[in-house]
Design an enzyme around this catalytic site. Structure first.
Site, PDB file in Angstrom:
ATOM      1  N   GLU A 248      34.072  21.305   8.089  1.00 54.26           N
ATOM      2  CA  GLU A 248      33.720  22.215   7.396  1.00 54.26           C
ATOM      3  C   GLU A 248      32.843  23.299   7.972  1.00 54.26           C
ATOM      4  O   GLU A 248      31.677  22.864   8.479  1.00 54.26           O
ATOM      5  CB  GLU A 248      32.929  21.577   6.110  1.00 54.26           C
ATOM      6  CG  GLU A 248      32.311  22.796   5.195  1.00 54.26           C
ATOM      7  CD  GLU A 248      31.252  22.540   4.457  1.00 54.26           C
ATOM      8  OE1 GLU A 248      30.504  23.448   3.955  1.00 54.26           O
ATOM      9  OE2 GLU A 248      30.765  21.394   4.242  1.00 54.26           O
ATOM     10  N   CYS A 282      26.448  27.396   3.779  1.00 56.14           N
ATOM     11  CA  CYS A 282      27.533  27.991   4.291  1.00 56.14           C
ATOM     12  C   CYS A 282      28.262  28.708   3.015  1.00 56.14           C
ATOM     13  O   CYS A 282      29.189  29.705   3.462  1.00 56.14           O
ATOM     14  CB  CYS A 282      28.457  26.763   4.921  1.00 56.14           C
ATOM     15  SG  CYS A 282      28.769  25.570   3.519  1.00 56.14           S
TER      16      CYS A 282
END
Length: 479
Positions: A248, A282
């Protein structure tokens, strides 16, 4: 002040490295702890322990393994306040948000424990008479979890919980910026009886410890949450042994606000998605595209919201909206990006500089930018801070094209009351997640996964759990 010890093979041991990293409180710049730089030897010891313990661990029934996850959830809840305080101190996370992270982490362990009775295979029809084709799901072996600094405690559970319940042993490499809460957890679980070697914590720099864990032939899967650059290094290290990676990475989430949107809802959702943990998330809204007919009204409302954002110490009692950035590197990077945006022609509506109200700490003002264009750095590259650029669009297809014009593909959002627009955008946006008329934040039962340079694989839910399994097919002929 002594440096952390490493937790390897069921006990705490002194690192073979004598070099240390100072862990600071970002609000006050005081030294909170000393973390060992770590060594290849530390990593090797953890790998050997994890490998030696994995066969016995996978041989337990899944429900027996799940009991240890429930114990981890229990110990977190018993120490929830102390853990939240440690988390808030080491990364300047507003104390209320820190408490949410701790509590959701406990829920995450319980949620994954619930998969113990639902790990399923298949029986496939054979072309032959008297033959069955059995498809089994098996653990990969040794799982390595490399943690970020922004949600270190929750992401720790994202690595540990699915890897353990599926029968893998696990090694965690905490962030060199925010390791304290993770190592506090290691201390708490030392006495809950997890078999020695099944779960290990090795502190150290990613370039040393993370690299050694990733290059080892013992490692079966590497799960990293971090930057694109870190992901590329992990892939390079994993290439020699063709080790599976689950990554990720960065994000540059667009938010599309249509003329038929509930404007107050859109403004509140975009702002909350931008300032949570000072924008260091994020899946934060990183750029906003607003339909031209409502642009002025949107800017008026969002400007008023930005001017009212409260920035204080993470432990302030007046419920601040955000606090300091995590370190000086973050502060310098964001300052440089905003200054460059100004040179490129961006207009600062709110903020635009380091905060002058604090004597110490890495505080940056909530910043709203307009007069930006698609080719600007602030639109194309991840800011990872409390900076929000806003652009106009004329048609929905234009907004979708602008959103997709990006190397990242983690999260996105659209605000509209028109079902057809929402479904069209959801179909065409090139992102792993699209949020409709709500803030950017995922659920533990969903699947958090990025497209393009935002990553490989994913986390959460059934599909996140299955990242830690591999498939074995058995052809069983009988008479």
């Amino acid at each position: 002040m002594k440096p952390f010890e490493q937790f390897i093979n069921g006990r705490f041991v002194t690192s073979t490295s004598t070099d240390v990293i100072e862990i600071l409180n970002p609000c006050t710049e005081e030294v909170l702890s000393l973390m060992p730089v770590g060594s290849v030897k530390d990593a090797d010891l953890a790998l050997e322990a994890a490998e030696a313990s994995q066969h016995a661990w996978k041989s337990l029934s899944a429900i027996e393994r799940a009991k240890f996850l429930h114990k981890m959830a229990d110990v977190i809840r018993e120490n929830r306040v102390a853990l939240a305080e440690t988390l808030a101190k080491e990364q300047a996370k507003v104390i209320d948000l820190a408490q949410v992270e701790i509590d959701v982490t406990a829920d995450y362990f319980d949620y994954n424990a619930g998969w113990a009775r639902r790990i399923e295979g298949e029986i496939i029809q054979s072309d032959r008479q008297k033959e069955h084709i059995f498809l089994h799901k098996a653990p990969i072996g040794v799982a390595v979890g490399i943690l970020p600094w922004n949600f270190p405690f929750f992401v720790m559970a994202r690595k540990i919980a699915p890897s353990l319940v599926t029968g893998n042993s696990c090694i965690i490499n905490p962030s060199s910026v925010a390791p304290n809460t993770v190592m506090q957890f290691a201390q708490l679980i030392e006495k809950i009886g997890v078999p020695s070697g099944v779960l290990n914590f090795v502190c150290g720099k990613g370039s040393i410890v993370g690299n050694a864990l990733s290059k080892s032939p013992i490692t079966g899967i590497i799960s990293l949450t971090g930057s694109v650059g870190a992901g590329q290094k992990i892939m390079e290290a994993a290439a020699e042994n063709i080790t599976k990676v689950s990554l990720e990475l960065g994000g540059k989430a667009p938010a599309i606000v249509c003329a038929d949107a509930n404007l107050d809802l859109a403004v509140n959702a975009v702002v909350s998605s931008k300032i949570i943990f000072s924008g260091q998330v994020c899946n934060c809204a990183e750029r906003v595209y607003v339909e031209d007919s409502i642009y002025d009204e949107f800017m008026d409302k969002v400007t008023k919201k930005f001017t009212k954002i409260k920035v204080e110490d993470a432990f302030a009692t007046n419920n601040p909206d955000m606090s300091s950035l995590v370190n000086k590197d973050q502060l310098d990077k964001i300052s440089e990006m905003v200054e460059y945006a100004k040179k490129e022609g961006a207009e600062v509506v709110v903020g635009g500089s380091r905060s002058s109200q604090f004597d110490k700490g890495y505080f940056y003002q909530p910043t709203l930018l307009t007069n930006v264009t698609q080719n600007m750095q602030v639109i194309q590259e991840e800011v990872f801070g409390p900076v929000l650029p806003v652009m106009k669009f004329a048609t929905l297809d234009e907004a979708i094209a602008l959103s997709n014009d990006c190397q990242y593909g983690l999260t996105s959002s659209i605000f509209s009351e028109n079902f057809n627009k929402v479904m069209h955008a959801s179909q065409e946006l090139q992102f792993g997640e699209t949020y409709v008329n709500r803030e950017h934040f995922e659920a533990i039962q969903g699947f958090h996964a990025g497209w393009k340079k935002s990553g490989l694989g994913g986390a959460d839910g059934k599909h996140g759990m299955e990242e830690y399994l591999q498939t074995k097919v058995i052809y069983a002929q009988y008479r």
